[in-house]
Design a protein around this motif. Sequence first.
Motif, mmCIF file in Angstrom:
data_model
loop_
_atom_site.group_PDB
_atom_site.id
_atom_site.type_symbol
_atom_site.label_atom_id
_atom_site.label_comp_id
_atom_site.label_asym_id
_atom_site.label_seq_id
_atom_site.Cartn_x
_atom_site.Cartn_y
_atom_site.Cartn_z
ATOM 1 N N ASN A 1 0.981 -1.196 -0.074
ATOM 2 C CA ASN A 1 -0.086 0.126 0.144
ATOM 3 C C ASN A 1 0.727 1.494 -0.038
ATOM 4 O OD1 ASN A 1 -2.797 -0.801 -0.388
ATOM 5 N ND2 ASN A 1 -2.461 -1.828 1.695
ATOM 6 N N ILE B 1 3.827 1.705 -1.642
ATOM 7 C CA ILE B 1 4.006 1.655 -2.743
ATOM 8 C C ILE B 1 3.180 2.244 -3.805
ATOM 9 C CG2 ILE B 1 4.851 0.516 -4.808
ATOM 10 C CD1 ILE B 1 6.744 -1.290 -3.333
ATOM 11 N N LYS B 2 1.953 1.704 -3.667
ATOM 12 C CA LYS B 2 0.811 2.215 -4.384
ATOM 13 C C LYS B 2 0.467 3.789 -4.084
ATOM 14 C CE LYS B 2 -1.597 -2.122 -4.487
ATOM 15 N NZ LYS B 2 -2.415 -3.019 -3.683
ATOM 16 N N TYR C 1 3.170 6.028 -6.069
ATOM 17 C CA TYR C 1 2.771 6.022 -7.330
ATOM 18 C C TYR C 1 1.467 6.912 -7.582
ATOM 19 C CZ TYR C 1 6.405 3.103 -9.175
ATOM 20 O OH TYR C 1 7.602 2.638 -9.656
ATOM 21 N N PHE D 1 0.829 -0.590 -12.668
ATOM 22 C CA PHE D 1 -0.657 0.298 -12.315
ATOM 23 C C PHE D 1 -0.876 1.402 -13.167
ATOM 24 C CE2 PHE D 1 1.533 2.168 -9.072
ATOM 25 C CZ PHE D 1 2.122 1.569 -8.263
ATOM 26 N N ILE E 1 10.877 0.071 -1.697
ATOM 27 C CA ILE E 1 10.749 1.216 -0.979
ATOM 28 C C ILE E 1 12.118 1.855 -0.630
ATOM 29 C CG2 ILE E 1 9.752 2.103 1.327
ATOM 30 C CD1 ILE E 1 7.484 0.355 0.974
#
Lengths: 192, 192
Positions: free
Chosen positions: A142, A144-145, A148, B64, B144
């Motif tokens: 989460n 990392i998401k 981005y 994504f 990360i």
Amino acid sequence: MNPEKLSVIRQLIFSHIQMSEEEWNNWSRMFEIKVFTKNEVLLKPGDICKSIYFVNSGLLRLFFVDKDGEEHSFHFSMENTFAADYESFLKKSASDYGIQALENTQVICISHKMLDQGYAYLKEGQKLGRILAENYFFLFSNKIKSYYTESPLERYQSLEKFFPGILQRIPQHYIASYLNISSVHLSRLKNA
Amino acid sequence: MNPEKLSVIRQLIFSHIQMSEEEWNNWSRMFEIKVFTKNEVLLKPGDICKSIYFVNSGLLRLFFVDKDGEEHSFHFSMENTFAADYESFLKKSASDYGIQALENTQVICISHKMLDQGYAYLKEGQKLGRILAENYFFLFSNKIKSYYTESPLERYQSLEKFFPGILQRIPQHYIASYLNISSVHLSRLKNA
């Protein structure tokens, strides 16, 4: 040990695996309670992370230091959540993260020995380890998401949404560092 | 199924857990081999990730899509590594990632049913799940750390170091997207 201090972690563990009272009593005896004072460093980057910490009360900051010596706040562990350099803990390798108490903090410590004994003797010890690793993975996934897909403002709002009240407990420069923006930029965000 | 197609994944699994030949024969029967052609999408963002893919040959791209509809390449899965939206797979929730074949690619598919059966019937099935989750966690943890501590040039060099030859197999705009820089910036890096 005062069993009240273990009540939340006990409930959490029992929500994930089946464990007899006898197993719990034998195993939970190995938990250790520690208290750290505000600003104290629990783990220095470069040291081996020897415990998984479960925060009973207080607040921890996870950070790392880049090659220019600059600290980056990476995660804040509130009450009833875990904190560790879990990779360093599992691999017994030098940690990349440091951990610091932002308040007077009481933690429950889980040692290597305790985890190994859990794998060896608890009927569902491996399952517990799997669920712990999966939850660590979800947390990082989460993060990392959000790097981005979310703006600094959205990440600021997410912090408050997931941990209500946290923003009042963390010094502003750590929040700015967490969002990877300057303190000036953070002030502008808050005023907007 | 041609046992040769399972030789690498078998070796990998046996390096982590103890398993009898009988357990292996019963369980490995559930692996499914699939072939995807270059550019084919294995998983669309928003769908539930129904398999963990192990790449036997070829190359997959995980990406994504942000709120502006822009795609971000996030990870490249080479031969003998896994690919999945592991969170979507475990939670049976809508995936955030998409997966696309960058070359004609042969994968071994591990279904939910297979994982559940592994947990239920393999003596060390939970341990296997733990190790899989831990390795996913290590992968994300390292991503990360690299975002915080490495420059785009260092991340470019890391790709080549960990997966020799990979840079020649990936279209430049995907590499630029992975590094979160423009294609023009990437050209400058490569010429410097």
